[in-house]
Write a protein that holds these residues in place. Structure first.
Motif, PDB file in Angstrom:
ATOM      1  N   LEU A   1       0.831  -1.208   0.000  1.00  0.00           N
ATOM      2  CA  LEU A   1       0.000   0.000   0.000  1.00  0.00           C
ATOM      3  C   LEU A   1       0.863   1.255   0.000  1.00  0.00           C
ATOM      4  CD1 LEU A   1      -2.791  -1.143   2.506  1.00  0.00           C
ATOM      5  CD2 LEU A   1      -3.067  -0.736   0.048  1.00  0.00           C
ATOM      6  N   ARG A   2       1.971   1.193   0.757  1.00  0.00           N
ATOM      7  CA  ARG A   2       2.853   2.366   0.809  1.00  0.00           C
ATOM      8  C   ARG A   2       3.628   2.505  -0.499  1.00  0.00           C
ATOM      9  NH1 ARG A   2       5.313   1.657   5.734  1.00  0.00           N
ATOM     10  NH2 ARG A   2       7.001   0.625   4.680  1.00  0.00           N
TER      11      ARG A   2
ATOM     12  N   LEU B   1      -7.023   5.041  -3.910  1.00  0.00           N
ATOM     13  CA  LEU B   1      -5.980   5.997  -3.487  1.00  0.00           C
ATOM     14  C   LEU B   1      -5.348   6.700  -4.685  1.00  0.00           C
ATOM     15  CD1 LEU B   1      -4.184   3.974  -0.643  1.00  0.00           C
ATOM     16  CD2 LEU B   1      -5.671   5.969  -0.374  1.00  0.00           C
ATOM     17  N   ARG B   2      -5.152   5.951  -5.774  1.00  0.00           N
ATOM     18  CA  ARG B   2      -4.524   6.560  -6.962  1.00  0.00           C
ATOM     19  C   ARG B   2      -5.438   7.611  -7.572  1.00  0.00           C
ATOM     20  NH1 ARG B   2      -3.152   0.984  -8.815  1.00  0.00           N
ATOM     21  NH2 ARG B   2      -1.262   0.482  -7.667  1.00  0.00           N
TER      22      ARG B   2
ATOM     23  N   ALA C   1      -5.504  10.665  -5.332  1.00  0.00           N
ATOM     24  CA  ALA C   1      -4.294  11.489  -5.443  1.00  0.00           C
ATOM     25  C   ALA C   1      -4.371  12.374  -6.684  1.00  0.00           C
ATOM     26  CB  ALA C   1      -3.056  10.594  -5.499  1.00  0.00           C
TER      27      ALA C   1
ATOM     28  N   LEU D   1      -5.954   0.496  -3.380  1.00  0.00           N
ATOM     29  CA  LEU D   1      -4.946   1.179  -4.208  1.00  0.00           C
ATOM     30  C   LEU D   1      -5.583   1.918  -5.378  1.00  0.00           C
ATOM     31  CD1 LEU D   1      -2.062  -1.431  -4.139  1.00  0.00           C
ATOM     32  CD2 LEU D   1      -1.906   0.975  -3.444  1.00  0.00           C
ATOM     33  N   CYS D   2      -6.583   1.319  -5.965  1.00  0.00           N
ATOM     34  CA  CYS D   2      -7.265   1.963  -7.091  1.00  0.00           C
ATOM     35  C   CYS D   2      -7.908   3.279  -6.610  1.00  0.00           C
ATOM     36  CB  CYS D   2      -8.316   0.996  -7.636  1.00  0.00           C
ATOM     37  SG  CYS D   2      -9.037   1.511  -9.168  1.00  0.00           S
TER      38      CYS D   2
ATOM     39  N   GLU E   1       2.898   1.511  -3.503  1.00  0.00           N
ATOM     40  CA  GLU E   1       2.159   1.735  -4.743  1.00  0.00           C
ATOM     41  C   GLU E   1       1.151   2.883  -4.662  1.00  0.00           C
ATOM     42  OE1 GLU E   1       0.606  -1.917  -6.434  1.00  0.00           O
ATOM     43  OE2 GLU E   1       2.337  -3.033  -5.716  1.00  0.00           O
ATOM     44  N   SER E   2       1.288   3.712  -3.624  1.00  0.00           N
ATOM     45  CA  SER E   2       0.356   4.850  -3.532  1.00  0.00           C
ATOM     46  C   SER E   2       1.105   6.082  -3.039  1.00  0.00           C
ATOM     47  CB  SER E   2      -0.787   4.530  -2.575  1.00  0.00           C
ATOM     48  OG  SER E   2      -0.343   4.641  -1.239  1.00  0.00           O
ATOM     49  N   PHE E   3       0.358   7.173  -2.845  1.00  0.00           N
ATOM     50  CA  PHE E   3       0.986   8.420  -2.410  1.00  0.00           C
ATOM     51  C   PHE E   3       1.121   8.519  -0.891  1.00  0.00           C
ATOM     52  CE2 PHE E   3      -2.600  11.277  -0.940  1.00  0.00           C
ATOM     53  CZ  PHE E   3      -3.604  10.324  -1.035  1.00  0.00           C
TER      54      PHE E   3
ATOM     55  N   ASN F   1      -6.743  -4.974  -1.126  1.00  0.00           N
ATOM     56  CA  ASN F   1      -5.578  -4.118  -1.422  1.00  0.00           C
ATOM     57  C   ASN F   1      -5.723  -3.476  -2.800  1.00  0.00           C
ATOM     58  OD1 ASN F   1      -3.592  -4.610   0.870  1.00  0.00           O
ATOM     59  ND2 ASN F   1      -4.091  -6.708   0.256  1.00  0.00           N
TER      60      ASN F   1
END
Ligand code: BTN
Length: 256
Positions: free
Chosen positions: A7-8, A182-183, A186, A179-180, A10-12, A175
Motif C-alpha cells: 500500500l505504501r 488511493l490513486r 491522489a 490502491l485503485c 504503490e500509492s501516495f 488491497n
C-alpha cells in the motif's frame, strides 16, 4: 489480509496503519492529527470498525469484508481554505470513478453530496472532517462495501445498501480496491489543488440526480425542482419555479 508494504509502495501515502479493530478510523485519525511528529499522508485502515460514524448523527454499519479507512492529510500548503468545501465532492468523484474501473458495466453513480450508489443502493459513504486549527490537516474517511454481505445488518440498512461483490458476483482483493481508490484520489486532489478539476462537468457525467426532479431538505426549508448538477463550489443547483437555488448543504431525495 492488508499489505502495508504494498500500500505504501504503490500509492501516495507516507505511512500505513493497519488495525485489527477500531471504533472509528475517523475518530482515530482526528486524534492522530494532533501529533505533528507523524508523517502524512497517513493511511489508517481498520479490518473491523465497531462504531463507524456517518454524516450528521448517522452511524456507519459495516461487516467483515468491507473497506473502512481514513486518510490524514496536510493541506495547509497546497489546498487553500476556500477549496476545502469541494474536497468531499472530489473524494466522491474519485471513489466513483475507481469503482467503475473495478467493476466495468456496473451502473455506479454519485448522489450529492458524496454517496456512491448502484441502482439507488449505497456502496460507499464519505466523511470529511477538519481537525481543530491551527493544524492545517484534513481527515477523509471512506467506507466501501466491497466483499461484505448485509445478512447481519440492521433491517433499515438491508434495503438501502449493497456491496460490490454482491453485484459483480465475485470477490475483490481489498488491497487492489484500496490502491485503485488511493490513486484516483491522489490525481483528483492534485487537480483540485491546481484549480484544474472541472467538478461541474465531471459530476454531471456521474450524478444520478442530474435532470431529475429532487427535493432538498435544508434545515426547515424544502427546495423542489429539477436538478441541474453541481457548480464549481460543489453546491447542488436546483431549478425551482421561483428560480435557480444553490444548495450548499442538505439531504436530497430523488422524486422522479
Ligand atoms: C455517510 O455516508 O454518512 C458517511 C459514512 C462514512 C463512513 C466511513 S467508514 C471509515 C470512516 N470512519 C468512520 O467512522 N466513518 C468513515
Amino acid at each position: 489480509m492488508f499489505d502495508p508494504t504494498r500500500l505504501r509502495a504503490e500509492s501516495f501515502v507516507a505511512e500505513v496503519e493497519i488495525h485489527a479493530e477500531l471504533a472509528s478510523t475517523n475518530d482515530w485519525a482526528m486524534q492522530q492529527a494532533r501529533r505533528l511528529d507523524l508523517a502524512t499522508p497517513r493511511l489508517i485502515v481498520a479490518e473491523r470498525q465497531t462504531a463507524g460514524r456517518g454524516r450528521g448523527a448517522n452511524r456507519w454499519w459495516s461487516d467483515d469484508g468491507a473497506l473502512t479507512f481514513s486518510l490524514l492529510l496536510d493541506i495547509k500548503e497546497n489546498l487553500p481554505a476556500e477549496r476545502w468545501p469541494q474536497v468531499s465532492l472530489t473524494v466522491g468523484l474519485a471513489v466513483c470513478e475507481a469503482l467503475q474501473m473495478l467493476g466495468p458495466g456496473i451502473p455506479i453513480g454519485l448522489k450529492w453530496p458524496n454517496d456512491v450508489q448502484i441502482d439507488g443502493r449505497k456502496i460507499c459513504g464519505i466523511l470529511v472532517e477538519i481537525p481543530p486549527p491551527p493544524l492545517g490537516r484534513l481527515v477523509i474517511g471512506i467506507g466501501i462495501n466491497v466483499n461484505n454481505s448485509f445478512a447481519a445488518a440492521p433491517p433499515e440498512i438491508q434495503g438501502i445498501a449493497v456491496s460490490l461483490s454482491e453485484v459483480a458476483m465475485l470477490p475483490f482483493d481489498l488491497n487492489d480496491v484500496l490502491l485503485c481508490v488511493l490513486r484516483r484520489l491522489a490525481e483528483h486532489l492534485e487537480l483540485l489543488a491546481e484549480q484544474r478539476l472541472d467538478l461541474p462537468r465531471r459530476w454531471r457525467e456521474q450524478c444520478v440526480l442530474t435532470g431529475r426532479f429532487v427535493e432538498v431538505a435544508m434545515n426547515e426549508r424544502r427546495i423542489r425542482g429539477c436538478c441541474q448538477g453541481v457548480d464549481q463550489d460543489g453546491a447542488l443547483v436546483v431549478d425551482t419555479c421561483d428560480g435557480v437555488e444553490r444548495c450548499l448543504a442538505g439531504v436530497v431525495r430523488r422524486i422522479a
